[in-house]
Design an enzyme around this catalytic site. Structure first.
Site, PDB file in Angstrom:
ATOM      1  N   GLY A 251       0.785  -1.215   0.000  1.00 56.50           N
ATOM      2  CA  GLY A 251       0.000   0.000   0.000  1.00 56.50           C
ATOM      3  C   GLY A 251       0.818   1.266   0.000  1.00 56.50           C
ATOM      4  N   ASP A 277      10.543  -7.732  -0.724  1.00 54.19           N
ATOM      5  CA  ASP A 277      11.635  -6.751  -0.774  1.00 54.19           C
ATOM      6  C   ASP A 277      12.041  -6.370   0.643  1.00 54.19           C
ATOM      7  OD1 ASP A 277      13.579  -5.245  -2.016  1.00 54.19           O
ATOM      8  OD2 ASP A 277      12.263  -3.558  -2.484  1.00 54.19           O
TER       9      ASP A 277
END
Length: 390
Positions: A251, A277
């Site tokens: 988000g 990540d």
């Protein structure tokens, strides 16, 4: 004597379909079968999961750190083990330990550590992802521009040699720093080539896909965007069917509307796959850490350099699954595939990961109905079990 048991009491998602009133039978670290509960033999030990769901363990192809360590800062086997252990409680049962752009010496050390981890069959370790140093300075993100450079013959030879000793080797490159012929040579050697940190246009990205690139690194981030006359790398990732694309679903990196548009438009067989990540913060309460001598701050759900540049993500895979299901609004089955089957397919490992079938790895995540993590198994061995509240 073989180790054989059956997990019962939960709905089972095999990567394609759901099974009710069935058991997942595991033998010597592999899935043996999914059987009706009534068909379990008396010679098979049963383990009642207490309800919820069983799904294939998550496959994360971009993990920079966890448990307080970054692979860049400590490129050794102990760090890889720490990272794998840190991500297991969040459902990740196979990961590519990722090295962000660094010096040749650090890169060599990380490769050596990966080779040793592979020999030791370290639980959760799938291989390496070398993100750089052959990127574009124009789209460097948090990568140190002083360390970004073109690929040389020596670099190419090092990568090919490393692949011979690693189960999986993925490298992120930018067309600005690598010739298409090198991509072809790497792909022929079994290396997964991903395009990223690049300002390249659609036509060049297509040429690199035809040369052998098969993945795009963190879609929408650190790359040329879609325009009316130039689709950029974002457009190429979505339009070119042979390309899979990683997605950081927190988000912060990508707006939910952009995610929905990309999912609707993506051409196959390549898929959009979830990646964390993740950085050193996962599994810790640390508020900052360093990368290439620069401090990265953990605030408001994101990780940023002092100038505000995003630097990786403060994200784990089950949180990405929840975001895709609860916020983006996709079906739970598809969210689970984006975290397991699709990344396994992107790196050529779906014959053993991302699904339950006879002979696949018994990498299993037990989920509650509200997508909490209950237990996690890697190769049939329990690696995590949530502590029940008193």
């Amino acid at each position: 004597m073989s180790d054989r048991f059956a997990l019962t009491g939960a709905r089972i998602f095999d990567g394609d379909d759901w099974h009710d009133s069935h058991a997942l039978v595991v033998r010597d670290g592999l899935v043996e079968a999914i059987l009706p509960t009534g068909a379990i033999g008396s010679d098979i030990r049963t383990v009642d999961t207490g309800g919820g769901m069983l799904a294939p363990g998550f496959v994360d192809i971009q993990v920079n750190g966890g448990g307080g360590v970054m692979l860049n800062d400590h490129p050794d086997v102990a760090s890889i083990e720490t990272i794998c252990r840190a991500h297991a409680p969040f459902g990740t049962t196979a990961l590519l330990a990722t090295l962000i752009t660094d010096t040749p010496a650090i890169t060599a050390a990380a490769i050596a550590a990966g080779e040793t981890a592979a020999l030791q069959k370290l639980p959760g370790f799938l291989g390496l992802h070398l993100e750089g140093p052959h990127l574009s300075i124009a789209r460097k993100g948090a990568h140190d521009p002083a360390l970004i450079r073109p690929m040389t013959d020596q670099d190419q030879a090092m990568l090919i040699a490393a692949r011979q000793k690693l189960p999986v080797l993925l490298t992120t490159i930018a067309p600005e720093s690598v010739d298409p012929a090198r991509v072809t040579a790497l792909a022929k050697a079994g290396i997964i080539v991903s395009l990223g940190h690049s300002d390249t246009g659609y036509a060049t990205a297509k040429a690199f896909a035809e040369a052998g690139a098969g993945v795009v690194t963190h879609l929408f981030n650190a790359m040329s965007q879609i325009g009316n006359r130039e689709p950029g790398l974002v457009g190429a990732a979505i339009d070119i069917g042979t390309l899979s694309a990683g997605l950081i679903a927190d988000g912060i990196h990508v707006h939910p509307a952009s995610i929905r548009i990309a999912l609707d438009a993506k051409q196959g067989p390549g898929r959009i796959v979830l990646v964390s990540d993740a950085m050193a913060t996962i599994g810790t309460d640390m508020t900052s850490f360093t990368l290439n001598g620069r401090t990265i701050y953990r605030r408001d759900g994101s990780l940023r350099l002092a100038d505000g540049t995003l630097a990786g993500a403060d994200l784990d895979m089950i949180s990405a699954v929840r975001f895709m299901h609860n916020v983006v609004g996709i079906d739970l089955s598809e969210a689970l595939r984006m975290a397991s089957l699709y990344p396994a397919q992107a790196i050529g490992q779906s014959h053993r990961l991302g699904r339950f079938a006879n002979g696949t790895a018994a990498d299993i995540v037990a989920l509650s109905d509200d997508l909490g993590i209950g237990s996690v198994w890697i190769g049939g061995a329990k690696m995590f079990e949530a502590v029940a509240p008193h």
